[in-house]
Enzyme design. Structure first.
Site, short mmCIF file in Angstrom:
data_model
loop_
_atom_site.label_atom_id
_atom_site.label_comp_id
_atom_site.label_asym_id
_atom_site.label_seq_id
_atom_site.Cartn_x
_atom_site.Cartn_y
_atom_site.Cartn_z
N ALA A 64 -6.31 5.69 -1.92
CA ALA A 64 -7.00 4.49 -2.41
C ALA A 64 -8.27 4.25 -1.62
CB ALA A 64 -6.07 3.28 -2.30
N ALA A 65 -8.23 4.51 -0.31
CA ALA A 65 -9.41 4.26 0.53
C ALA A 65 -10.54 5.22 0.18
CB ALA A 65 -9.04 4.38 2.01
N ASP A 123 -2.17 -1.18 -2.90
CA ASP A 123 -3.04 -0.35 -2.05
C ASP A 123 -4.51 -0.62 -2.35
OD1 ASP A 123 -0.75 0.83 -1.10
OD2 ASP A 123 -1.50 2.89 -1.30
N PRO A 127 -4.71 9.68 7.73
CA PRO A 127 -3.93 10.87 7.39
C PRO A 127 -3.53 10.88 5.91
CG PRO A 127 -2.78 9.52 9.03
CD PRO A 127 -4.08 8.86 8.77
N GLY A 134 1.39 7.35 4.01
CA GLY A 134 1.78 5.96 3.73
C GLY A 134 0.75 4.95 4.18
N LEU A 135 -0.47 5.42 4.48
CA LEU A 135 -1.51 4.51 4.98
C LEU A 135 -2.62 4.31 3.96
CD1 LEU A 135 -1.75 5.60 8.73
CD2 LEU A 135 -0.35 3.80 7.74
N GLY A 136 -2.35 4.67 2.71
CA GLY A 136 -3.30 4.36 1.64
C GLY A 136 -4.54 5.23 1.63
N SER A 137 -4.44 6.50 2.08
CA SER A 137 -5.64 7.32 2.19
C SER A 137 -6.31 7.55 0.84
CB SER A 137 -5.35 8.65 2.88
OG SER A 137 -4.78 9.56 1.99
O1 PMV Z 1 2.49 5.45 0.61
P1 PMV Z 1 1.38 4.55 0.23
O2 PMV Z 1 0.43 4.27 1.32
O3 PMV Z 1 0.65 5.01 -0.99
O4 PMV Z 1 2.05 3.14 -0.15
C1 PMV Z 1 2.86 3.07 -1.30
C2 PMV Z 1 3.45 1.72 -1.54
C3 PMV Z 1 4.54 1.74 -2.63
O5 PMV Z 1 5.02 0.40 -2.71
C4 PMV Z 1 5.69 2.65 -2.26
C5 PMV Z 1 3.99 2.16 -3.97
C6 PMV Z 1 3.08 1.16 -4.63
O6 PMV Z 1 2.36 1.56 -5.56
O7 PMV Z 1 3.09 -0.03 -4.27
#
Ligand code: PMV
Length: 314
Positions: A106-107, A150, A97, A101-104
């Site tokens: 970057a993936a 990420d 999704p 917050g699951l790194g979409s």
């Molecule tokens: O929300 P995500 O999946 O992009 O994770 C972010 C993690 C943070 O620590 C909030 C930001 C970062 O760059 O590490």
């Protein structure tokens, strides 16, 4: 045709504080993935397709629009020295999704980088460290001040202990003595990591000593968690997750929906629960056992989770 994929990720401990040099622990979420497929084309130019998002653009348009796709292609060109790209179609799809917050982001970027390097004949270059580095360059354009965790987790696809530092980040794998069974509950609310990270930064600038102390607390929790994971102390790991959630709440990155899922999981017998990633929406994680998994999954769904995934870290 060339296809490459990269997984989603969860942050087990230390999100946000990791941007400020404190340790964090993250793990891939291998069952949900981003995929990039590249096919040679008959007509000149590079086309980028993302059917799920109804996107079909030329490379020139994605560059003019400032999309991450274009930036990923440019990173590979710069790193390989290929200035003229052969005609091709790059198709991107993702089960991760967006803004959850699951790194979409970057993936997707890592998948495009890996596929394009392979398509251009540089498969030997596309090792995890290289993919991670190029993905980080793209993340910097779109996420302001990413810590680098990420891109590291999605490129290496291993649980990592990570510290952002100069001249080189500390990236360590570690032993997991007893497998961690995690449920990942989605609030269904999309939330921009760039905004939550920017907001934490403004609050840190306004009250540095308070935020430095909160970051220290997260760092200590992540250190203790690494030892607990190496020792197989599930009860302590759960307790540290609960503590980490409270500190994240003090940083204002939780939300009523996240709190509701975290509390529901705790009451249903999870060993611990916390938000995961940028927060303000997105996903939470709960540590369960074979005995509590079904009950915790049910209460998460009853408390409003849109989906619940299971991830086992071993
Ligand atoms: O929300 P995500 O999946 O992009 O994770 C972010 C993690 C943070 O620590 C909030 C930001 C970062 O760059 O590490």
């Amino acid at each position: 045709m060339v296809t490459a994929t990269a997984p989603g990720k969860i942050i087990l401990f230390g999100e946000h504080a990791v941007v400020y040099g404190r340790p964090a622990i993250a793990s891939p979420l291998s069952q949900i993935r981003a995929t990039a497929k590249i096919e040679a084309a008959q007509t000149p130019g590079v086309r980028l397709l993302a059917p799920d998002l109804d996107i079909e653009k030329s490379l020139e348009t994605t560059l003019a629009d400032g999309d991450a796709f274009g930036a990923a292609v440019q990173q590979v060109q710069a790193a390989t020295g290929i200035t003229e790209l052969p005609p091709m179609t790059i198709t991107v799809s993702s089960q991760i999704p967006i803004a959850g917050g699951l790194g979409s982001g970057a993936a997707i970027t890592a998948a495009v980088i890996r596929a394009l390097a392979t398509f251009l004949g540089f498969a030997d270059l596309a090792a995890p460290a290289w993919v991670s580095e190029l993905t980080y360059e793209v993340e910097k354009i779109y996420h302001g001040t990413p810590s680098g965790i990420d891109n590291t987790v999605v490129a290496y696809e291993k649980p990592v202990y990570f510290v952002r530092q100069q001249p080189q980040n500390r990236i360590e794998t570690f032993a997991v003595k007893r497998p961690l069974h995690l449920l990942v509950g989605d609030t269904g609310i999309s939330s921009s990591t760039k905004l939550s990270v920017g907001d934490v930064r403004r609050q840190w600038q306004a009250a540095p000593s308070i935020f430095e102390a909160l970051f220290d607390e997260c760092g200590q929790i992540a250190e203790a968690a690494r030892a607990a994971i190496e020792n197989g102390d599930l009860a302590l790991i759960g307790d540290l997750m609960n503590q980490n959630h409270l500190v994240l709440d003090k940083m204002t990155v939780s939300s009523p929906e996240l709190d509701q899922l975290v509390e529901a999981a705790q009451q249903a017998g999870a060993l611990g629960a916390k938000l995961s990633g940028g927060g303000r929406g997105g996903n939470m994680i709960a540590l369960v056992t074979a005995d509590t998994e079904t009950a915790v999954r049910q209460v998460l769904l009853a408390a409003g989770a849109k989906h619940v995934l299971c991830s086992v870290i071993k």
